[in-house]
Design a protein around this motif. Structure first.
Motif, PDB file in Angstrom:
ATOM      1  N   GLY A 124       0.797  -1.212   0.000  1.00 25.51           N
ATOM      2  CA  GLY A 124       0.000   0.000   0.000  1.00 25.51           C
ATOM      3  C   GLY A 124       0.835   1.270   0.000  1.00 25.51           C
ATOM      4  N   THR A 129      -3.012   5.793  -0.755  1.00 31.47           N
ATOM      5  CA  THR A 129      -4.152   5.170  -0.088  1.00 31.47           C
ATOM      6  C   THR A 129      -4.785   6.093   0.957  1.00 31.47           C
ATOM      7  OG1 THR A 129      -2.620   4.132   1.440  1.00 31.47           O
ATOM      8  CG2 THR A 129      -3.308   2.831  -0.430  1.00 31.47           C
ATOM      9  N   MET A 140     -18.980   9.061   1.570  1.00 32.44           N
ATOM     10  CA  MET A 140     -20.002   8.340   2.330  1.00 32.44           C
ATOM     11  C   MET A 140     -20.732   9.289   3.291  1.00 32.44           C
ATOM     12  SD  MET A 140     -18.282   4.537   3.038  1.00 32.44           S
ATOM     13  CE  MET A 140     -17.084   5.163   4.218  1.00 32.44           C
ATOM     14  N   PRO A 144     -24.856   9.722   1.944  1.00 29.73           N
ATOM     15  CA  PRO A 144     -25.038   8.482   2.714  1.00 29.73           C
ATOM     16  C   PRO A 144     -25.829   7.425   1.945  1.00 29.73           C
ATOM     17  CG  PRO A 144     -26.283  10.321   3.669  1.00 29.73           C
ATOM     18  CD  PRO A 144     -25.393  10.896   2.626  1.00 29.73           C
ATOM     19  N   ILE A 147     -24.273   3.834  -1.141  1.00 27.78           N
ATOM     20  CA  ILE A 147     -24.141   2.375  -1.076  1.00 27.78           C
ATOM     21  C   ILE A 147     -25.463   1.684  -1.390  1.00 27.78           C
ATOM     22  CG2 ILE A 147     -23.758   0.475   0.558  1.00 27.78           C
ATOM     23  CD1 ILE A 147     -21.663   2.344   1.917  1.00 27.78           C
ATOM     24  N   ASP A 326      -6.666  -2.373  -5.563  1.00 29.49           N
ATOM     25  CA  ASP A 326      -7.818  -3.116  -5.034  1.00 29.49           C
ATOM     26  C   ASP A 326      -9.094  -2.906  -5.824  1.00 29.49           C
ATOM     27  OD1 ASP A 326      -9.163  -4.651  -2.783  1.00 29.49           O
ATOM     28  OD2 ASP A 326     -10.319  -2.793  -2.761  1.00 29.49           O
TER      29      ASP A 326
ATOM     30  N   THR B 129     -26.913   1.404   5.078  1.00 35.07           N
ATOM     31  CA  THR B 129     -25.760   2.117   4.530  1.00 35.07           C
ATOM     32  C   THR B 129     -24.889   2.724   5.633  1.00 35.07           C
ATOM     33  OG1 THR B 129     -27.151   4.056   4.253  1.00 35.07           O
ATOM     34  CG2 THR B 129     -26.884   2.636   2.355  1.00 35.07           C
ATOM     35  N   ILE B 132     -22.666  -0.019   7.099  1.00 32.36           N
ATOM     36  CA  ILE B 132     -21.625  -0.447   6.153  1.00 32.36           C
ATOM     37  C   ILE B 132     -20.584   0.658   5.962  1.00 32.36           C
ATOM     38  CG2 ILE B 132     -21.208  -1.177   3.768  1.00 32.36           C
ATOM     39  CD1 ILE B 132     -23.823  -2.683   3.840  1.00 32.36           C
ATOM     40  N   SER B 133     -21.036   1.904   5.943  1.00 26.99           N
ATOM     41  CA  SER B 133     -20.073   3.016   5.868  1.00 26.99           C
ATOM     42  C   SER B 133     -19.107   2.986   7.050  1.00 26.99           C
ATOM     43  CB  SER B 133     -20.808   4.364   5.860  1.00 26.99           C
ATOM     44  OG  SER B 133     -21.578   4.508   4.700  1.00 26.99           O
ATOM     45  N   ILE B 136     -16.584   0.226   6.504  1.00 24.02           N
ATOM     46  CA  ILE B 136     -15.569   0.606   5.508  1.00 24.02           C
ATOM     47  C   ILE B 136     -14.556   1.568   6.117  1.00 24.02           C
ATOM     48  CG2 ILE B 136     -15.214   1.920   3.370  1.00 24.02           C
ATOM     49  CD1 ILE B 136     -17.718   0.692   2.250  1.00 24.02           C
ATOM     50  N   ALA B 137     -15.070   2.574   6.828  1.00 25.89           N
ATOM     51  CA  ALA B 137     -14.163   3.554   7.441  1.00 25.89           C
ATOM     52  C   ALA B 137     -13.209   2.857   8.411  1.00 25.89           C
ATOM     53  CB  ALA B 137     -14.973   4.638   8.149  1.00 25.89           C
ATOM     54  N   MET B 140     -10.516   0.839   6.524  1.00 27.16           N
ATOM     55  CA  MET B 140      -9.474   1.681   5.929  1.00 27.16           C
ATOM     56  C   MET B 140      -8.527   2.194   7.015  1.00 27.16           C
ATOM     57  SD  MET B 140     -11.479   3.749   2.820  1.00 27.16           S
ATOM     58  CE  MET B 140     -12.422   4.783   3.932  1.00 27.16           C
ATOM     59  N   PRO B 144      -4.622   0.370   6.394  1.00 24.07           N
ATOM     60  CA  PRO B 144      -4.444   1.478   5.437  1.00 24.07           C
ATOM     61  C   PRO B 144      -3.903   1.006   4.078  1.00 24.07           C
ATOM     62  CG  PRO B 144      -2.888   1.654   7.276  1.00 24.07           C
ATOM     63  CD  PRO B 144      -3.847   0.576   7.628  1.00 24.07           C
ATOM     64  N   ASP B 145      -3.254  -0.147   4.064  1.00 20.23           N
ATOM     65  CA  ASP B 145      -2.687  -0.692   2.827  1.00 20.23           C
ATOM     66  C   ASP B 145      -3.728  -1.252   1.849  1.00 20.23           C
ATOM     67  OD1 ASP B 145      -0.120  -0.193   3.366  1.00 20.23           O
ATOM     68  OD2 ASP B 145       0.551  -2.280   3.249  1.00 20.23           O
ATOM     69  N   LEU B 146      -4.905  -1.538   2.364  1.00 18.19           N
ATOM     70  CA  LEU B 146      -5.893  -2.335   1.633  1.00 18.19           C
ATOM     71  C   LEU B 146      -6.098  -1.872   0.188  1.00 18.19           C
ATOM     72  CD1 LEU B 146      -7.681  -4.737   2.212  1.00 18.19           C
ATOM     73  CD2 LEU B 146      -9.467  -3.209   2.984  1.00 18.19           C
ATOM     74  N   ILE B 147      -6.281  -0.571   0.000  1.00 18.19           N
ATOM     75  CA  ILE B 147      -6.556  -0.020  -1.336  1.00 18.19           C
ATOM     76  C   ILE B 147      -5.383  -0.233  -2.285  1.00 18.19           C
ATOM     77  CG2 ILE B 147      -6.903   2.182  -2.563  1.00 18.19           C
ATOM     78  CD1 ILE B 147      -8.545   3.063  -0.074  1.00 18.19           C
ATOM     79  N   LEU B 355     -11.707  -4.459  -0.385  1.00 12.74           N
ATOM     80  CA  LEU B 355     -12.325  -3.475   0.506  1.00 12.74           C
ATOM     81  C   LEU B 355     -13.826  -3.725   0.617  1.00 12.74           C
ATOM     82  CD1 LEU B 355     -12.116  -0.824   2.184  1.00 12.74           C
ATOM     83  CD2 LEU B 355     -12.526   0.433   0.062  1.00 12.74           C
ATOM     84  N   LEU B 356     -14.496  -3.858  -0.534  1.00 13.35           N
ATOM     85  CA  LEU B 356     -15.946  -4.051  -0.527  1.00 13.35           C
ATOM     86  C   LEU B 356     -16.328  -5.446  -0.021  1.00 13.35           C
ATOM     87  CD1 LEU B 356     -17.024  -2.327  -3.890  1.00 13.35           C
ATOM     88  CD2 LEU B 356     -16.673  -1.309  -1.631  1.00 13.35           C
TER      89      LEU B 356
END
Lengths: 483, 483
Positions: A124, A129, A140, A144, A147, A326, B129, B132-133, B136-137, B140, B144-147, B355-356
């Motif tokens: 990453g 990133t 988001m 909102p 998604i 990703d 939503t 899920i938001s 996701i936050a 991340m 932090p590397d995920l993307i 990520l998703l």
């Protein structure tokens, strides 16, 4: 010579000038560079500028400091040169070949293996990133609902507009409507092929070529003709013209810029001729531009699509290697097949996530992409030089390698009849994963070659794996290392 | 009758009992329901429980309160019943049909159009939503590397494990290894078809069927045989068996649960027989399970895949209609074709975003999914009843409609030779978008039908569009509205 970036500072300019001199043999391997003060005075720059420039070359593995003595040009690898051969006959990938590709690709998924060959960035810290995470979080917050809304074709206008705007840097003139978003470059190629071929058709590919094309072509019932490809200048257009004249291929796939696995780029004249040929013979070209934005020169050399008069070039690419591996966000500008392509995408996988596409669109709008690309190019160029340096010292004498014009992969040929498939199996036992040359062609031509990839951090583990590969190759060939 | 949810409260149980009595005709349209106190005493519940139960039925549009008088059963629509017809001959979608599908689908993208027909949820407030938001936050932040990491097949183990675990609710017994993640259900179907057919093959489909299958089948060079499908019990197995005996189809696509567009579901015996048939004749069944988790009954009735002895059933579905429409995350459990499917996915579009996928995996792990599904089912069931109520009052007398067993679409047949394609064009001028019956078959059989969708918020605009559709249909048919 063109410089790495438009507003290059003085020390970058000096470093580039010296690097070019080294590559052209003005400074031979083992020779001493001019002393700091002499260099400063002859180039009319400060001592500090020279020191920084020498530091850059040292980081790239081009030169080394010897205590009490000065800076010396490090051993460089002999470059691969043109090998004349004819296009192959029509072939289909054998099931053994497809199984081998599966095996090698699957080895990538073992987290404890050290990968020195695949083009799958796994770090990453090469990528922006943090900034993209902030954009996603902000999206988001502001929307909102995002998604919970069904993403529909043609997908984010913001992203398609940015793609169209940026395509000018490669000489293309596209509008947002010309662009179909895809699930990575792989889907762009897959849809492109499905749009212009039928099972039983024959597709021309470079030799060596991106190995994952073979299972893709096989899955579509397509046959293959392999076309000679120069390690420096890419696809042989004479060979291609012969095939076109004889109507022996129904489509063509090529990477005119920073080819995978060679790192070769076609000349400007070559690109123009290629565009003329496919338009004249009305044979669709799938131009794979995956590494085009990672060319080391600036301004970037154009895409073949830039010279596409009647829309026979379908430009395919992705942000997977440059910004957000990703996301698997790619696109295709399919010329005269655009409408067909948009339809095919919709019935094949409908649309890409708006959250991810909009995030990428915002990132491109922000202007951060160019800055990021510059640092990525510098990093890959430096890592490629460093890898070549390690190979020069640790691989059997007589090993040759390509000098890529961009991207992060290059092609290595071993002396002494070293079978790189055997090398692959031996190194896998030591948890080192490489891709043998046999993957990149349906012929026997690449059995002594392998591809290496510099998209990984050059940590102790990676350099150890590279040196260990050299040591085993020395052992197998009975030839001593280069130094 | 089975109840909406496992731990249904007293008033839900009562509401279901009464709803069933209404559907079975125990309480006829226009008749008065028992008074509150009488009902409370006869069911041995409190007055408040009865009031709440009546409120639920009122929300669903099944009954109405008349001031100073009590609660009355509202007019309900006549249900569609079996129409006997034979399978069609082999056909290919005409280019006119494909253009029409394109036109209707494209109309969806006009943000100022009111959509009453497409199955594309466009309202975030139906979906979790916010949760899920947050996931996701948090992902991340923690990774932090995920993307910046390249997502590779087979993709998120967390998500595949959750999918396998949850598949038990539909009677399936899967492991994470049996599951291939796809880019929505559309890609699952596309890859499934590519795995088991060749151009020129013939595929059996339901009549009417999901209209986007036609361009998909056409893009793969496949032909179509349409099989009679009962508005209540789904696919005609007698007709199917004839086709299988005569080897007239090489694959079959069906939606045994909450079929699109009918809302029909096969009986348990029917599902078992279907599984036996495809295994006996060794013809792959692509089971589209898109709405299976949105069945209104609990426990859910099983998938056909639950009875698949030799792996000839390929179960395809997606989270697009249930949790995160934007993500286009789907999956396929391809039985005996699993390995082939995984390969095909890899060379067609490589992998889904980690990520998703991880975000969805975490959400499923959290247990929030079941709670969310319950409220979604309740909402869709209520909205379907309300829509049927509006149709009963505002569409021409003699209009009939299906009563879906799940999901959010249903099928309406108009009297008086109303051409719904003409209706579509007329309403488009008023910025109302519907899908005419002609989309759902290659025959002329559905020219007086249309599909309606209740996946949109029942706001003033939506209900206005529904009533307006009825008014125009009345005008075109010369038949007065139902009430």
């Amino acid at each position: 010579m063109s410089t790495i970036e438009p507003q290059a500072t003085l020390y970058h300019q000096l470093a580039e000038t010296l690097a070019e001199a080294i590559h052209q043999g003005t400074f031979m391997p083992g020779s001493r560079l001019p002393a700091i003060r002499r260099c400063a005075s002859s180039h009319q720059v400060s001592v500090n500028t020279v020191l920084t420039a020498y530091g850059i070359l040292e980081d790239r593995g081009l030169i080394e400091a010897r205590p009490q003595s000065g800076y010396y040009v490090r051993d460089t690898l002999p470059s691969l040169t043109r090998q004349a051969f004819q296009p192959t006959g029509v072939r289909s990938p054998s099931s053994e070949k497809l199984d081998l590709i599966d095996t090698v690709f699957a080895a990538q998924n073992h987290s404890e293996y050290t990968n020195i060959s695949l083009a799958c960035p796994q770090s990453g810290d090469f990528f922006p990133t943090a900034k993209i995470s902030r954009i996603i979080a902000s999206l988001m917050r502001r929307e909102p609902d995002l998604i919970g809304r069904y993403a529909l074709p043609p997908g984010s206008l913001r992203l398609r507009r940015e793609i169209a705007r940026r395509s000018m840097a490669l000489g293309m003139s596209l509008s947002a409507e010309d662009v179909t978003l895809t699930h990575g470059c792989m889907e762009a190629l897959q849809l492109g092929l499905r749009a212009v071929t039928r099972p039983g058709d024959c597709v021309g590919v470079e030799t060596p070529t991106y190995f994952y094309l073979f299972p893709l072509l096989a899955s579509l019932g397509l046959k293959v003709v392999e076309i000679p490809t120069d390690p420096q200048f890419g696809l042989s257009l004479d060979a291609l013209e012969l095939l076109l004249q004889e109507k022996r291929i129904q489509a063509l796939i090529a990477m005119p810029n920073a080819q995978n696995p060679l790192g070769s780029s076609m000349t400007l004249e070559g690109k123009k001729r290629l565009a003329r040929l496919v338009n004249h013979y009305q044979v669709p070209l799938l131009e794979d531009g995956l590494y085009s934005e990672l060319q080391f020169c600036w301004p970037l050399t154009p895409a073949v699509k830039a010279f596409d008069e009647d829309g026979w070039v379908m430009y395919c690419t992705s942000f997977t290697k440059t910004v957000a591996p990703d996301f698997h966000l790619g696109w295709i500008a399919a010329g005269r097949f655009s409408q067909q392509l948009a339809r095919l995408k919709a019935v094949s996988s409908l649309a890409e996530s708006r959250l991810l596409s909009e995030a990428l669109g915002h990132f491109l709008e922000s202007g951060g992409y160019d800055h990021h690309l510059r640092s990525l190019r510098r990093r890959y160029a430096a890592q490629l030089e460093e890898a070549r340096g390690i190979i020069a010292r640790h691989f059997p004498q007589g090993t040759r390698a390509t000098r890529p014009s961009g991207g992060f992969v290059f092609w290595v040929e071993l002396p002494g009849n070293v079978d790189t498939l055997e090398l692959f199996h031996r190194l896998l036992q030591e948890k080192i994963c490489l891709t043998p040359g046999a993957l990149y062609t349906l012929s026997e031509r690449c059995n002594h070659a392998l591809r290496l990839s510099c998209c990984y951090p050059f940590d102790e583990r990676y350099t150890w794996a590279l040196k260990r590969t050299g040591a085993v190759a020395c052992e197998m060939s009975g030839i001593a290392a280069g130094m």
